[in-house]
Write a protein that holds these residues in place. Structure first.
Motif, short mmCIF file in Angstrom:
data_model
loop_
_atom_site.label_atom_id
_atom_site.label_comp_id
_atom_site.label_asym_id
_atom_site.label_seq_id
_atom_site.Cartn_x
_atom_site.Cartn_y
_atom_site.Cartn_z
N ARG A 120 38.02 37.19 46.99
CA ARG A 120 36.69 37.67 46.60
C ARG A 120 36.55 39.16 46.88
O ARG A 120 36.04 39.92 46.03
CB ARG A 120 35.62 36.86 47.34
CG ARG A 120 34.20 37.39 47.19
CD ARG A 120 33.21 36.41 47.79
NE ARG A 120 33.55 36.01 49.13
CZ ARG A 120 33.25 36.71 50.23
NH1 ARG A 120 32.61 37.86 50.12
NH2 ARG A 120 33.57 36.26 51.43
N GLU A 121 37.00 39.59 48.04
CA GLU A 121 36.86 41.00 48.40
C GLU A 121 37.74 41.90 47.53
O GLU A 121 37.35 43.01 47.19
CB GLU A 121 37.20 41.19 49.88
CG GLU A 121 36.20 40.53 50.82
CD GLU A 121 36.59 40.66 52.28
OE1 GLU A 121 37.73 41.08 52.55
OE2 GLU A 121 35.76 40.33 53.14
N ASP A 122 38.92 41.41 47.16
CA ASP A 122 39.85 42.22 46.38
C ASP A 122 39.54 42.23 44.89
O ASP A 122 39.78 43.24 44.21
CB ASP A 122 41.29 41.73 46.58
CG ASP A 122 41.85 42.05 47.95
OD1 ASP A 122 41.27 42.92 48.64
OD2 ASP A 122 42.86 41.44 48.34
N TYR A 123 39.01 41.10 44.38
CA TYR A 123 38.96 40.95 42.93
C TYR A 123 37.58 40.64 42.35
O TYR A 123 37.47 40.45 41.13
CB TYR A 123 39.92 39.85 42.49
CG TYR A 123 41.38 40.20 42.69
CD1 TYR A 123 42.01 41.14 41.88
CD2 TYR A 123 42.13 39.58 43.69
CE1 TYR A 123 43.35 41.46 42.05
CE2 TYR A 123 43.47 39.90 43.87
CZ TYR A 123 44.07 40.83 43.04
OH TYR A 123 45.40 41.16 43.21
N LEU A 124 36.54 40.56 43.15
CA LEU A 124 35.23 40.18 42.63
C LEU A 124 34.83 41.03 41.42
O LEU A 124 34.34 40.51 40.41
CB LEU A 124 34.17 40.31 43.73
CG LEU A 124 32.73 39.93 43.33
CD1 LEU A 124 32.66 38.46 42.93
CD2 LEU A 124 31.75 40.22 44.46
N SER A 125 35.03 42.31 41.51
CA SER A 125 34.64 43.21 40.41
C SER A 125 35.52 43.03 39.17
O SER A 125 35.15 43.46 38.07
CB SER A 125 34.71 44.68 40.87
OG SER A 125 36.05 45.02 41.22
N GLU A 126 36.69 42.38 39.35
CA GLU A 126 37.60 42.18 38.23
C GLU A 126 37.46 40.81 37.59
O GLU A 126 38.06 40.54 36.54
CB GLU A 126 39.04 42.39 38.69
CG GLU A 126 39.33 43.80 39.19
CD GLU A 126 40.78 44.00 39.59
OE1 GLU A 126 41.64 43.32 39.01
OE2 GLU A 126 41.04 44.81 40.50
N PRO A 128 35.09 39.47 35.79
CA PRO A 128 34.69 39.51 34.38
C PRO A 128 35.85 39.86 33.44
O PRO A 128 35.94 39.32 32.33
CB PRO A 128 33.60 40.59 34.35
CG PRO A 128 33.04 40.59 35.73
CD PRO A 128 34.21 40.32 36.62
N GLN A 177 28.11 34.89 45.31
CA GLN A 177 28.44 36.12 44.61
C GLN A 177 29.03 35.90 43.22
O GLN A 177 29.24 36.87 42.47
CB GLN A 177 29.41 36.94 45.46
CG GLN A 177 28.77 37.44 46.76
CD GLN A 177 29.73 38.23 47.63
OE1 GLN A 177 30.69 38.83 47.14
NE2 GLN A 177 29.49 38.22 48.93
N THR A 178 29.30 34.65 42.87
CA THR A 178 29.79 34.35 41.52
C THR A 178 28.77 33.54 40.72
O THR A 178 29.10 33.05 39.63
CB THR A 178 31.12 33.58 41.57
OG1 THR A 178 30.94 32.34 42.30
CG2 THR A 178 32.22 34.41 42.24
#
Length: 261
Positions: A120-126, A128, A177-178
């Protein structure tokens, strides 16, 4: 010396009757050469030297062939099982290996773990971008399974040396967060909670799959991880494990409201 002796023991354990006949013939050559070497004359001793050299060369060739056969057998086993690579850890420590494959993902991204905080911390922004290219399925541990007072998550907290409730909070944070992404792309980005006994971590991207065990007294991110490809003997059983957890309502379910400790 230990390594050399172990290799010779390995060779000896694999000798066939034909191998023994070959070695015996070269022993006869060697002894015959030693006998001729002791005879008088200018020619006969030279013949003896040639026989000794032939015997020694035959033994050296035999050992070389046997060692290479063993190496070839090991390589063949790795190929049959579909091994691509191996790592002493996972998560951030091999992130570059994930990134390379995620950037070219076109079909499926399947992930199985506990709370997957680092993911989650590494890829949350990715996330989408993942959804734009592939179908994403993520399995998180159900913090209340089998019962809230004695759950798999709380047991793993003990095994990793975490504060109690760490994994439960990770799951809650992941779901929170998702929420929008899962709502907007319910067919492309899905998260379920599994209730089965956790056994392995899985990170599958299309036709390759990272997997590794959960061991006691160490953080999940420090666990050894193997990479296998489709077509080898391990890929399909590991993917079937994920699919069984995902599809069987005895083992997983849609997320429900989870209260962090």
């Amino acid at each position: 010396m230990t390594r050399v002796s172990s290799r010779f023991r390995l060779i000896r354990s694999q000798l066939t009757p034909r191998n023994w006949v070959y070695l015996l013939l070269h022993v006869i050559l060697f002894l015959g050469g030693m006998y001729l070497l002791r005879q008088k004359g200018s020619v006969i001793p030279n013949v003896g030297i040639s026989l000794i050299a032939a015997a020694v060369a035959g033994w050296v060739l035999f050992v070389w062939v046997m060692l290479n056969q063993e190496q070839a057998r090991r390589l063949d086993t790795l190929i049959q099982l579909g091994f691509v690579d191996g790592f002493l850890a996972r998560s951030t420590r091999i992130k570059d290996n994930y990134d390379t494959r995620l950037q070219r993902a076109r079909q499926s991204i399947d992930i199985l773990g506990f709370g997957l905080r680092q993911l989650r911390e590494d890829y949350l922004s990715e996330f989408p971008a993942w959804v734009a290219r592939a179908t994403v399925r993520i399995l998180l541990i159900d913090p209340d399974a089998p019962i809230s007072t004695s759950s798999h998550a709380s047991q793993r907290d003990k095994e990793e040396g975490n504060s109690q409730g760490t994994i439960s909070k990770d799951v809650s944070d992941f779901l929170e967060q998702t929420t929008d992404l899962r709502s907007q792309h319910s067919d492309r980005f899905q998260v379920r909670l599994y209730t089965a006994l956790p056994s392995i971590n899985i990170f599958r991207v299309d036709d390759e799959l990272f997997w590794g065990p959960y061991l006691v007294k160490n953080q999940s991110r420090n666990m050894p991880t193997l990479l296998v490809r489709r077509g080898g003997g391990l890929f399909d059983p590991l993917l079937a494990h994920f699919d069984s957890l995902w599809c069987d309502t005895n083992f997983s379910h849609e997320p429900r409201a989870i209260t962090s400790p």
